[in-house]
Design a protein around this motif. Sequence first.
Motif: not given
Length: 328
Positions: A28-44, A225-232
């Motif tokens: 999981q990718v965290g965020h420097r902002q404390v209250h931002e949810p986790d996300s999955l790794p993402f690359g273009p 973040q976004f729809d990442h829990r659906r992806v998981l």
Amino acid sequence: MSTTATTIEIGLNAVIVAVSGGMPLIVQVGHRQVHEPDSLPFGPFDPLHHRTFEIGLRSWVEEQTALRLGYVEQLYTFGDRGRHRTKDDADPHVVSVGYLALTRQSPDSDDVLAKHNSAWRCWYDYFPWEDWREGRPPLLDKEMLPALQAWAEVPPPPGTPARALSRMERLNIAFGLGSSDWDEERALERYEMLYEASLVEEAVRDGRPAALKRAHLPKFGRAMQFDHRRVLATAISRLRAKLKYRPVVFELMPETFTLTELQTSVEAISGRHLHKQNFRRLVENADLVEPTGATSTATGGRPAALFRFRHELLKERPAPGLKFGGRQ
């Protein structure tokens, strides 16, 4: 009629799975902002440098995580409007190709992940109701099912697309109620029903009216973040099904392992407890492994025989999986 063109960007989301300490882990990718949810790794996806999506995925995953991926499978293309919402929809619309990727933790992966503000996390942190290894999760009967049943009793609002089954019928099938049994492979259906019922934080963030009207939103796992829990959830359902007809579990195992370690890994992914003798009989009858002649004393008890995956099996039959029987 507006003729403004919408800019589309193609990205690659990776559900990177490993098993360690009896737990199914994802990056999981965290965020420097404390209250931002986790996300999955993402690359273009960069077609100038990578001929295929999978080549691009493997390239940036190894660069960002120091992990060498084994089995990789495309899950689905996630492109619904709102999945990557920005103010006034001013930014390009991001369409993401989701992937399931299996690996093993490497000695230096934690340090490299930390440099990218990432870490391993147990997937049951996001879906606690999916872990039945210690029995039926109390969360189901205490909070989740009463909330879902109250939602299912209310007729859908006007304009809702017609479905072959009623809300209550779908609820019974997805959560193993009535004459249905709990099916571990329906993880995605269960999450999507929670979203539809506006019982998860993602529904509030996406602006679903029913979610916005709630005075209190129950805490059903960590949001993403976004729809990442659906992806998981898509990846969990796919991998649980795959265990039964493909030898993918061995992508998560070391070169040699005990049968107890193999069982623990299968239980971690499936979210269910398996009877020890029945599991060993299943593995032996399927001829999936072969003894190495060596033993392990890692548990501190009696030496346990070490096995390895029998690769010749892939040439012998088309579906060499662990068909571990009925559901709970």
